[in-house]
Design a protein around this motif. Structure first.
Motif, mmCIF file in Angstrom:
data_model
loop_
_atom_site.group_PDB
_atom_site.id
_atom_site.type_symbol
_atom_site.label_atom_id
_atom_site.label_comp_id
_atom_site.label_asym_id
_atom_site.label_seq_id
_atom_site.Cartn_x
_atom_site.Cartn_y
_atom_site.Cartn_z
ATOM 1 N N PRO A 115 0.803 -1.221 0.000
ATOM 2 C CA PRO A 115 0.000 0.000 0.000
ATOM 3 C C PRO A 115 0.838 1.274 0.000
ATOM 4 O O PRO A 115 0.439 2.278 -0.594
ATOM 5 C CB PRO A 115 -0.820 -0.136 1.289
ATOM 6 N N ALA A 151 -3.376 -5.487 -0.772
ATOM 7 C CA ALA A 151 -2.074 -5.439 -0.112
ATOM 8 C C ALA A 151 -1.261 -6.669 -0.481
ATOM 9 O O ALA A 151 -1.594 -7.788 -0.096
ATOM 10 C CB ALA A 151 -2.263 -5.364 1.398
ATOM 11 N N THR A 206 -3.692 6.525 -1.906
ATOM 12 C CA THR A 206 -2.868 5.320 -1.703
ATOM 13 C C THR A 206 -2.295 5.347 -0.287
ATOM 14 O O THR A 206 -2.417 6.333 0.426
ATOM 15 C CB THR A 206 -1.700 5.253 -2.716
ATOM 16 N N ARG A 210 -5.867 -0.438 0.956
ATOM 17 C CA ARG A 210 -5.231 -1.686 0.528
ATOM 18 C C ARG A 210 -4.847 -1.673 -0.943
ATOM 19 O O ARG A 210 -3.938 -2.395 -1.362
ATOM 20 C CB ARG A 210 -6.161 -2.873 0.805
ATOM 21 N N PHE A 239 -6.443 0.315 5.208
ATOM 22 C CA PHE A 239 -5.355 -0.587 5.598
ATOM 23 C C PHE A 239 -5.108 -0.515 7.106
ATOM 24 O O PHE A 239 -5.260 0.533 7.732
ATOM 25 C CB PHE A 239 -4.082 -0.228 4.833
#
Length: 265
Positions: A115, A151, A206, A210, A239
């Protein structure tokens, strides 16, 4: 780190069968960073001698998978393109030593699909398209935004090769805005957002998610419109690791997105 299970390094220009335990070798900064007990052979992509960056006749830029971070930084610095500052910002987001800069590659960063991969951030924001080549020579193209699927996950078949990433002709000439944050002064990115403004407005999210998320608008939206678009990111897509909890990553994403919107408005 020594890879004591590897018994051979193969030249990809010489015909040979792709076998279980084979892996593509570009810069090797990931491969040699931890044990790889399943590997038996490395296929050395440097033997191809691909030029790091190629200006195409239509104005697009082809970035070879083997282009190192140092080569990309040098190209941007001497290019005179408006996007040069963004390229340098993404290169610096590695927080890496000069040794890593001179070995780590664009292709390796994309194929690791982490990620926090800043080359994923850069090439997604600039609407990059991956050129993938199978063992039988057939090729296909996939947008970077679709290439990284989670990920550590990517749209790459066994033995398939990432040859290059092409940025469209308009990409290097857009206005850009960059925001990155981490829990620590020199820590891994917890959120990295890039805004671009050309004919329209695009926001790329970003590091906090993920996979990359890319939102496009015909013009710069108002604050409510941007928040509504970001609300489409599902809870499970934020994430979660030692570098930041999902709630914090989400909060910072919304905050940095508004900063970018205001800057480019």
């Amino acid at each position: 780190m020594d890879l004591n299970t590897v018994t051979a390094i193969r030249d990809p220009r010489v015909p040979g069968q792709w076998l279980p335990g084979d892996a593509w070798l570009a810069g090797g900064t990931y491969l040699f960073s931890e044990p790889q007990p399943r590997l038996r052979r490395l296929v050395d992509l440097s033997r191809f001698g691909w030029p790091a960056v190629t200006r195409q006749a239509d104005g697009s830029l082809e970035l070879a998978a083997t282009c190192t971070i140092a080569e990309l930084s040098r190209f941007a610095a001497g290019s005179g393109l408006p996007v040069a500052r963004l390229v340098e910002q993404c290169c610096r987001a590695f927080l890496a030593s000069f040794k890593i800069w001179n070995m780590a590659t664009i292709g390796g960063n994309l194929c690791n699909a982490l990620p926090a991969g800043p080359m994923i951030s850069l090439t997604t924001a600039l609407d990059g398209v991956c050129l993938l080549r199978a063992q039988d020579g057939t090729e296909r193209r996939v947008a970077v935004a679709d290439f990284v699927t989670g990920a550590g996950m990517k749209d790459l078949a066994d033995g398939e090769l990432l040859r290059s990433v092409t940025l469209p002709a308009v990409a290097p000439h857009q206005r850009t805005a960059f925001r990155q944050t981490s829990l620590y002064g020199l820590g891994r990115s917890g959120a990295l957002l890039i805004g671009t403004r050309g004919a329209g407005f695009t926001l790329t999210v970003t590091a906090s998610t993920r996979r990359p998320f890319r939102f496009t608008f015909p013009t710069v939206p108002d604050a409510a419109g941007l928040r509504a678009a970001l609300g489409a990111i599902d809870d499970e897509d934020w994430f979660d690791d030692i570098h930041g909890l999902p709630a914090w990553r989400r909060h910072m994403t919304f905050r940095l997105a508004e900063e970018i919107r205001s800057e480019l408005a």
